[in-house]
Enzyme design. Sequence first.
Site, PDB file in Angstrom:
ATOM      1  CG  ASP A 466      -2.248   0.675   0.952  1.00  0.00           C
ATOM      2  OD1 ASP A 466      -2.347   1.437  -0.020  1.00  0.00           O
ATOM      3  OD2 ASP A 466      -3.196   0.442   1.726  1.00  0.00           O
ATOM      4  CG  ASP A 536      -9.272   2.126  -0.287  1.00  0.00           C
ATOM      5  OD1 ASP A 536      -8.715   1.051  -0.571  1.00  0.00           O
ATOM      6  OD2 ASP A 536      -8.682   3.076   0.258  1.00  0.00           O
TER       7      ASP A 536
END
Length: 718
Positions: A466, A536
Amino acid sequence: MPIYYEKDFNLFHLQSKDTSYIFQIINGYPAHAYWGKKLRHDQSLQTLLEQQKQDFLDRLPQEYPQYGSGDFRSPAYQVHLEDGSRVTELVYEEHRIIKGKPKLEGLPATYVESDDEAQTLELVLSDKYSGLNVIMSYTVFEEHCAIARSVRFVNQGEKPLRLWRALSASIDFQDSNFDILYLSGAWSREGQVERKPLGPGLTTIESRRGVSSHQLNPFIALLRPNADEDHGDVYGFSFVYSGNFIAQAEVDQFFNTRVQIGINPFDFAWLLNPGESFQTPETIMVYSNNGIGEMSRTFHRLYRTRLCRGIYRDQERPILVNNWEATYFNFNEEKLLEIAKVGAELGIELFVLDDGWFGKRNDDTTSLGDWYEDRAKLPHGLEHLANRINDLGLKFGLWVEPEMISPESELYRKHPDWCLHVKGRRRTLFRNQLILDFSRKEVRDYIYDVLSSLFSRVPISYIKWDMNRYMTEIGSADFPPERQTEIAHRYVLGLYELLERLTLNFPHILFESCSSGGGRFDPGMLYYMPQTWTSDNTDAVARQKIQYGMSIVYPVSTIGAHVSAVPNHQVGRNTPLKTRGNMAMSGNFGYELDLTKFTEEEKEFVKEQVAMYKNIRSLVQKGDMYRLKSPFEGNETAWMFVSKDQTEAIVFYFRILAEAHPPYYKLTLKGLNPELNYQIEGTEDVYGGDRLMYAGLPIPPLKGDYVSTWFKLKALNH
């Protein structure tokens, strides 16, 4: 795939699968003549630029235009010389034609596995005054309507010079009858398709955020106004890079269009000392005369097989469960094992432990950089947990964010100068974190040592990598003042160097890229990590636009998609489990919720979803994608995946809102063999491929909002 050179006319003709690309040297300048449908190579091509031969530079269609000598449009490069001048004049010096495709040093790029797959033209231009040489590289592929372009600058002079602008590709079309198409967005709203007509002046998309960004993807396409999904001329430009970029189309006073793409010149300059070189990232240019869909499938095939690498390139990707939306930071070993146990019962293959396993990470204010287990949560350590999960029959995966550092961490207290920063200036926090300075070798070496130790100690099969913020205060304590404008690019080069080491030394790990979802969904990252967490936002309705948009450029094998709980955590919407599953199965499939909260009925349904995806995933991940209905144009979304031999297909259909007394619906399919008959799985219904593609497939009545269905087709007696 040949590259022709006609010496008498200084003409170059590049032929890829169904495409011709032609330019000619005029008064020393490479002048663009043609790019489009494949042409026969004959003597008539020499007259393509007959009218332009006497044109002044501001009107000449060029391949790599310069600044300061008569062309007032945007230049492809700019140089600041030591004497203060900014004028250079690159002219043709020589060329060479090479079998295959040379690697780009330190950069991700498409590749070939055999020299017979491609040919490369290297065109050498030089500026005698400064000693600057520029090598323009064009690679044409045997099996793809694609051309890879990049540029290398070499200072062969006696004095240093500074690059202010160094784009990877520039092309001049001799008209402006185009629409421009690109992908816009924001966090949780990536991949939104934008299309508008070109007009006089400059149309620019860019990132100044240090990464390719949620806001604009490093891709543009020029389309004829009548072009649609299946018809018309389309010219696509995709930039293989993960940092600041610019892509623009400029319409001049003669209604010519100049398209350019490359590293964003904003806040960029690169010092080039005598004998040094600078390599630009590559741009992939794709031509289609059969609409946007054919362009997409060309990008898909090329990127899936000749950009992505490693053992997972050709393997089916595992079905996973990720604990993030199930637990967030609040978990312990027992809770994780409970979720994994249910996952194993449902047929899931991989358990992924997300954020919160390290340091003292109970929220997002601390511990990034401290990559060791939190023994309060995992008293027996990661290795023990991974082995327990392996014993259940699942592989083990882990979330990391190695490019970041928390001010509240042991690493920051020890090395406060290791983050990107400017001395004497405040350090801007986003998500309570700073960015490690990957332009510095000792920082990269530290992260490599920590991660390689972790990867060697724990049986890890998957890493979610990430990167949760954009760059501010872009500076490095390790470089002198004259090189501070290089740091953003040096960061990206450092990231690539680290990823190259890790992926080569741990080939058994499937790496997935993430940047708050799709904030760094670009071809550069796909070279190291063959899939990306797309957004997301896991809502099945919002994902229709996100996944549709990303499929314009990126193959479905790169698109991560999960089933999450309802009400959805991002938008609060309630959608049926069937629809959530069908949407997630249109990508790399997984779950991101607490499996232990499913009812017995839901567990049986999920078992069926998992079994179905195992049956179709090769088709989804490796088949040709055809978009049937756009969520940007109405209440329906549909797409399908077709096997290479056209004997199998899977069709997904989604309808957002219910309608009173609705009409009869049908889908016109694509990509099938009109001579074959196809049976709909689970029924006795048989349809000819011609019937399905020309007359359509009826959609059964669907009741309620946010509904979906699917059809599996298999050819008979083929």
